[in-house]
Design a protein around this motif. Structure first.
Motif, PDB file in Angstrom:
ATOM      1  N   THR A  81       0.613  -1.384   0.033  1.00 34.75           N
ATOM      2  CA  THR A  81       0.019  -0.037  -0.092  1.00 34.75           C
ATOM      3  C   THR A  81       0.836   1.240   0.160  1.00 34.75           C
TER       4      THR A  81
ATOM      5  N   LEU B 218       2.637 -10.115   2.139  1.00 31.65           N
ATOM      6  CA  LEU B 218       1.858  -8.848   2.413  1.00 31.65           C
ATOM      7  C   LEU B 218       1.367  -8.931   3.963  1.00 31.65           C
TER       8      LEU B 218
ATOM      9  N   ARG C  34      -5.925  -7.067   0.133  1.00 32.97           N
ATOM     10  CA  ARG C  34      -4.477  -7.124  -0.392  1.00 32.97           C
ATOM     11  C   ARG C  34      -4.149  -8.205  -1.417  1.00 32.97           C
TER      12      ARG C  34
END
Length: 284
Positions: A128, A146, A176
């Motif tokens: 992000t 992630l 995600r």
């Protein structure tokens, strides 16, 4: 059974055993070992010790992510990480053959590290912070871990007010994974991390360990990093992170019971024994 991931030509058979990721912080300010391995020579020796003790992966990081850590420039992070990755990859024997992970939130660092010989991206922001991270992972063809986080290392410990801790972690990671798949990352190249210690307080870290199966149920391999974290120090009344090894061991066993596939740790020799025994008890 989660699909195996092939990294550096070797299959990681998720669910069959616990894999150990040795932490190699090449920083002056990491919370536990800052300044201990921030030269290529010291880093190389440390990596050799961890591989010899049973580490399956070496996670090289040039930006501290402890609460309140200052953000370093791109040039500084590259200068810290790339020479170490290059030196590791040039070594003969087990160290040179080790799977290398790069702990970064910057696509440019990930790209340079993989080109220097790294095999895996470990992004605490879940892709992000840098919009180029997921496309870069696709272009490089390497797996990516992630992690769940709120805010940044500078602000995250002010952002621990959750309506539904595990539900929100699971929702974030599900989002995600979908973003990663939409970007073109193969499902077998995705690893998830609930982010122990990142925008969580001590009680919330314990809840994560109790409820790990809710994250594992997303269907991806699970990376968990409880090593020497402050919640262990709070329980044991041990402010020195280096004195938290056996508290870390207890947290790691809980993680294994909950379905963790990779443990990100400092104390590889001790935790290798712990993981082997826990695997013999809990994995069939």
């Amino acid at each position: 059974m989660v699909e195996p991931t092939v990294i550096r030509g070797r299959p990681f058979e998720w669910g069959t055993r616990t894999y150990l990721m040795g932490i190699l912080n090449v920083t002056p300010d990491s919370f536990s070992d800052g300044g201990s391995f921030d030269t290529p020579d010291a880093a190389l020796l440390r990596a050799g010790d961890m591989v010899g003790a049973g580490a399956d992966l070496i996670d090289v990081g040039g930006q501290s992510t402890r609460p309140g850590a200052a953000v370093v420039s791109l040039e500084t992070e590259l200068d810290r990480v790339i020479p170490v990755v290059e030196r590791l990859r040039k070594q003969a024997g087990p160290v040179g053959d080790a799977v290398i992970s790069v702990d970064t939130t910057r696509a440019a660092v990930a790209k340079a590290a993989v080109e220097a010989g790294a095999d895996l991206i470990n992004d605490i922001s879940g892709g992000t912070y840098d919009p180029e991270m997921l496309p870069t992972a696709v272009a490089l063809g390497v797996p990516i871990a992630l992690m769940h986080i709120r805010g940044t290392p500078q602000t995250m410990q002010t952002l621990t007010d959750y309506r539904d801790l595990m539900g929100e972690i699971r929702e974030f990671l599900a989002d995600r994974t979908q973003a990663a798949i939409a970007a073109g990352i193969d499902r077998a190249h995705i690893i998830l991390d609930p982010g122990i210690g990142f925008a969580k307080n001590s009680d919330q870290n314990l809840e994560i360990l109790r409820e790990l199966p809710r994250v594992r149920s997303l269907g991806f391999p699970l990376l968990v990093g409880p090593s020497r974290k402050s919640f262990i120090g709070n329980i044991l009344d041990r402010p020195d992170p280096k004195r938290r090894v056996w508290g870390t061991a207890a947290a790691c066993v809980a993680a294994i019971v909950g379905g963790a596939d990779i443990l990100r740790i400092h104390d590889v020799a001790e935790l290798c024994d712990v993981a082997r025994v826990a695997d013999a008890i809990y994995r069939k």
